[in-house]
Scaffold this active site. Structure first.
Site, short mmCIF file in Angstrom:
data_model
loop_
_atom_site.label_atom_id
_atom_site.label_comp_id
_atom_site.label_asym_id
_atom_site.label_seq_id
_atom_site.Cartn_x
_atom_site.Cartn_y
_atom_site.Cartn_z
CG ASN A 9 19.43 28.96 13.23
OD1 ASN A 9 18.77 30.21 12.78
ND2 ASN A 9 20.48 28.91 14.16
CE LYS A 11 23.43 30.68 12.77
NZ LYS A 11 24.81 30.72 13.16
CG HIS A 96 21.85 28.72 18.11
ND1 HIS A 96 22.87 29.43 18.18
CD2 HIS A 96 21.90 28.09 17.04
CE1 HIS A 96 23.69 29.58 17.01
NE2 HIS A 96 22.97 28.50 16.40
CD GLU A 98 24.64 32.50 16.45
OE1 GLU A 98 23.49 32.64 15.94
OE2 GLU A 98 25.58 32.01 15.57
CD GLU A 168 24.03 24.26 16.18
OE1 GLU A 168 23.70 24.10 14.89
OE2 GLU A 168 23.86 25.25 16.78
N GLY A 174 29.34 29.02 12.46
CA GLY A 174 29.81 30.24 11.54
C GLY A 174 31.59 30.28 11.25
CB SER A 214 31.20 25.20 9.46
OG SER A 214 31.42 26.22 9.86
N GLY A 235 23.50 26.47 9.39
CA GLY A 235 23.41 28.12 9.33
C GLY A 235 23.58 28.73 7.92
#
Ligand code: PGA
Length: 251
Positions: A9, A11, A96, A98, A168, A174, A214, A235
């Site tokens: 991903n 992003k 997701h 985010e 997740e 992150g 992570s 990510g």
């Protein structure tokens, strides 16, 4: 035996030229030997069709990071399932954290997007996971259950195996702080059981459940060796060819 699936991903990273350079070097690494896992990259919209041109006829598959749930029309700034499909996407990341937190996407909206993706034969990578506060209050399983039940509302038997679920934990995304293999495995087992209850044991045996949060070369082998962890949604560590390749190799 479920085949492992490693997805990157990206992003909001890399402009068009950076994306092209990155995919060219990833492709040359990938083509050096046969891999026993599926590999998906999810660059930004701008890079999708160029990405497809580079990876076509290679083992690398393409995913988008989002779609809108309407077919087409006056939705300034949005991108449809048909559009990303026509750019070469086979997958789309939906739900997701985010998108849930920064863009206020509810489980109902995520469910509409999943249905829209399936209608266009795009395979959703459907993300679920609890916040740190929810974990500390011992709410992990009830949060994940709620997200799964509502995100998969009215998704039938024929479609469910076209969905990848990605667990997740929000506190691991992150942050550099991954769930331990045991913590992740416990939730993956729980999710597989929910799928068994809602669908069947055959479907729950086959459905792919990725872990994300992570994932890096230092922890991927341990995470991926858990019985119910069928891959990773990566990510930060997918933005460098060498770390992404090392994660792929740990399958
Ligand atoms: P991370 O992101 O690997 O940088 O934690 C994972 C994700 O957001 O999918």
């Amino acid at each position: 035996m479920r085949k492992k699936v490693i997805a990157g991903n990206w992003k909001m990273n890399y402009n068009l030229h950076q994306s092209i350079n990155f995919i060219e070097s990833l492709k040359s690494e990938i083509l050096k030997k046969e891999r026993n896992c599926d590999i998906i990259i999810c660059p930004n919209y701008i890079a999708l069709s160029e990405a497809y041109r580079i990876i076509v006829n290679t083992p690398i598959k393409l995913g988008a990071q989002n779609i809108y749930f309407e077919e087409n029309g006056a939705f300034t700034g949005e991108t449809s399932a048909d559009m990303v499909k026509s750019a070469g996407c086979e997958y789309v990341i939906l739900g997701h954290s985010e998108r849930r937190t920064i863009f206020n996407e509810s489980d109902e909206i995520i469910n509409l997007k999943i249905k829209q993706a399936l209608k266009h034969r795009l395979k959703p990578i459907f993300c679920v996971g609890e916040t740190l506060d929810e974990r500390e209050k011992n709410l992990t399983k009830s949060v994940v259950k709620y997200q799964i039940e509502n995100g998969l509302k009215k998704i039938n038997y024929d479609d469910i195996l076209n969905i990848i679920i990605a667990y997740e934990p929000v506190w691991a995304i992150g942050t550099g702080k991954n769930a331990t293999p045991e913590q992740a495995e416990e939730v993956h087992y729980f999710i597989r059981d929910l799928i068994k209850e809602k669908y069947s044991s055959d479907i729950s045996d086959k459905i792919i459940i990725q872990y994300g949060g992570s994932v890096k070369p230092e922890n991927s082998r341990d995470l991926l060796s858990q019985e119910n962890i069928d891959g990773a949604l990566v990510g930060g560590a997918c933005l460098k060819v060498d770390t992404f390749i090392q994660i792929i190799e740990s399958c």
